[in-house]
Design a protein around this motif. Structure first.
Motif, PDB file in Angstrom:
ATOM      1  N   UNK A 157       0.883  -1.175   0.000  1.00 35.84           N
ATOM      2  CA  UNK A 157       0.000   0.000   0.000  1.00 35.84           C
ATOM      3  C   UNK A 157       0.914   1.217   0.000  1.00 35.84           C
ATOM      4  N   UNK A 158       0.780   2.043  -1.041  1.00 40.25           N
ATOM      5  CA  UNK A 158       1.636   3.218  -1.192  1.00 40.25           C
ATOM      6  C   UNK A 158       0.785   4.468  -0.967  1.00 40.25           C
ATOM      7  N   UNK A 159       0.972   5.160   0.179  1.00 36.89           N
ATOM      8  CA  UNK A 159       0.215   6.399   0.401  1.00 36.89           C
ATOM      9  C   UNK A 159       0.698   7.497  -0.547  1.00 36.89           C
ATOM     10  N   UNK A 160      -0.261   8.229  -1.096  1.00 35.42           N
ATOM     11  CA  UNK A 160       0.055   9.292  -2.041  1.00 35.42           C
ATOM     12  C   UNK A 160      -0.706  10.546  -1.630  1.00 35.42           C
ATOM     13  N   UNK A 161       0.012  11.662  -1.583  1.00 35.81           N
ATOM     14  CA  UNK A 161      -0.641  12.927  -1.271  1.00 35.81           C
ATOM     15  C   UNK A 161      -1.587  13.265  -2.413  1.00 35.81           C
ATOM     16  N   UNK A 162      -2.817  13.575  -2.057  1.00 38.07           N
ATOM     17  CA  UNK A 162      -3.838  13.871  -3.052  1.00 38.07           C
ATOM     18  C   UNK A 162      -4.166  15.355  -3.019  1.00 38.07           C
ATOM     19  N   UNK A 163      -5.152  15.749  -3.807  1.00 37.96           N
ATOM     20  CA  UNK A 163      -5.560  17.157  -3.874  1.00 37.96           C
ATOM     21  C   UNK A 163      -6.032  17.661  -2.517  1.00 37.96           C
ATOM     22  N   UNK A 164      -6.792  16.850  -1.799  1.00 38.08           N
ATOM     23  CA  UNK A 164      -7.405  17.270  -0.547  1.00 38.08           C
ATOM     24  C   UNK A 164      -6.767  16.571   0.649  1.00 38.08           C
ATOM     25  N   UNK A 165      -6.468  15.286   0.501  1.00 37.98           N
ATOM     26  CA  UNK A 165      -5.904  14.511   1.600  1.00 37.98           C
ATOM     27  C   UNK A 165      -4.922  13.493   1.027  1.00 37.98           C
ATOM     28  N   UNK A 166      -4.870  12.340   1.623  1.00 35.42           N
ATOM     29  CA  UNK A 166      -4.013  11.282   1.103  1.00 35.42           C
ATOM     30  C   UNK A 166      -4.882  10.169   0.530  1.00 35.42           C
ATOM     31  N   UNK A 167      -4.400   9.579  -0.543  1.00 33.08           N
ATOM     32  CA  UNK A 167      -5.038   8.384  -1.087  1.00 33.08           C
ATOM     33  C   UNK A 167      -3.969   7.301  -1.063  1.00 33.08           C
ATOM     34  N   UNK A 168      -4.322   6.137  -1.552  1.00 39.68           N
ATOM     35  CA  UNK A 168      -3.355   5.042  -1.579  1.00 39.68           C
ATOM     36  C   UNK A 168      -3.385   4.344  -2.916  1.00 39.68           C
ATOM     37  N   UNK A 169      -2.239   3.834  -3.307  1.00 39.53           N
ATOM     38  CA  UNK A 169      -2.136   2.961  -4.466  1.00 39.53           C
ATOM     39  C   UNK A 169      -1.911   1.563  -3.911  1.00 39.53           C
ATOM     40  N   UNK A 170      -2.752   0.623  -4.330  1.00 36.16           N
ATOM     41  CA  UNK A 170      -2.681  -0.748  -3.844  1.00 36.16           C
ATOM     42  C   UNK A 170      -2.069  -1.639  -4.924  1.00 36.16           C
ATOM     43  N   UNK A 171      -1.137  -2.462  -4.515  1.00 40.34           N
ATOM     44  CA  UNK A 171      -0.539  -3.450  -5.417  1.00 40.34           C
ATOM     45  C   UNK A 171      -0.960  -4.841  -4.947  1.00 40.34           C
ATOM     46  N   UNK A 172      -1.521  -5.600  -5.867  1.00 40.70           N
ATOM     47  CA  UNK A 172      -1.923  -6.971  -5.578  1.00 40.70           C
ATOM     48  C   UNK A 172      -1.169  -7.898  -6.520  1.00 40.70           C
ATOM     49  N   UNK A 173      -0.652  -8.976  -5.978  1.00 41.27           N
ATOM     50  CA  UNK A 173      -0.018 -10.017  -6.794  1.00 41.27           C
ATOM     51  C   UNK A 173      -0.713 -11.327  -6.460  1.00 41.27           C
ATOM     52  N   UNK A 174      -1.424 -11.848  -7.451  1.00 42.42           N
ATOM     53  CA  UNK A 174      -2.182 -13.094  -7.262  1.00 42.42           C
ATOM     54  C   UNK A 174      -1.502 -14.198  -8.067  1.00 42.42           C
ATOM     55  N   UNK A 175      -0.881 -15.139  -7.375  1.00 42.16           N
ATOM     56  CA  UNK A 175      -0.182 -16.237  -8.044  1.00 42.16           C
ATOM     57  C   UNK A 175      -0.957 -17.528  -7.942  1.00 42.16           C
TER      58      UNK A 175
END
Length: 175
Positions: A157-175
């Motif tokens: 989970x990568x927190x990213x500063x957004x326009x108003x607050x913080x959002x997150x980028x989620x990485x999923x690896x399904x093997x």
């Protein structure tokens, strides 16, 4: 008022109605990925070697075009059902052609997604639930902007500063 002004007002009203109709139908308005979210998502893909990428709900192509550029050997498919963003995608592809990018005005939930090895999404929670049900047994990598898969554990989970607050980028690896 001139006839040109009346036509312009009519055109703008028509565009607004199209956006409202598609937003009601899709459950969300077209919301572009911010530059910080895009940079984070692209950074996460640097170590990947996908051959078939889907941008699910591509909007205006904020991710589809950079993904096609970053992975020139991969086939990238941008799915978008909303009329205005879809037209924008077509115009943008005409002006900035990417040989490995195809644009489809189709509901990805009704498509066979089994051949994709990387998904990018910026969907709302109900669509994430529907997507999860569709690809739950599929081996894939997925990057999701803002919204997590309801029952999947993200690899990162990568927190990213957004326009108003913080959002997150989620990485999923399904093997």
């Amino acid at each position: 008022m001139t006839i040109l002004t009346i036509l312009l007002i009519f055109f703008m009203c028509f565009i607004t109605l199209l956006i409202l109709f598609d937003s009601a139908k899709n459950g969300i308005t077209p919301t572009p990925t911010t530059s910080k979210e895009k940079a984070a998502a692209l950074k996460l893909t640097e170590s990947l070697h996908p051959s078939f990428i889907a941008d699910l709900g591509a909007g205006f192509g904020t991710m589809a075009f950079p993904l096609a550029k970053q992975f020139p050997e991969a086939k990238v498919v941008a799915y978008e059902t909303a009329v205005i963003p879809w037209i924008f995608l077509l115009i943008r592809n005409f002006l900035q052609p990417r040989a490995n990018l195809s644009i489809r005005r189709k509901n990805f939930l009704k498509e066979d997604l089994s051949s994709y090895d990387l998904f990018y999404t910026y969907l709302y929670p109900k669509a994430m639930e529907q997507l999860q049900a569709k690809i739950t047994h599929q081996r894939t990598t997925m990057i999701s902007n803002c919204f997590a898969m309801p029952d999947w554990k993200p690899s990162l989970i990568w927190p990213v500063e957004s326009k108003v607050n913080y959002s997150s980028i989620y990485l999923y690896r399904r093997n």
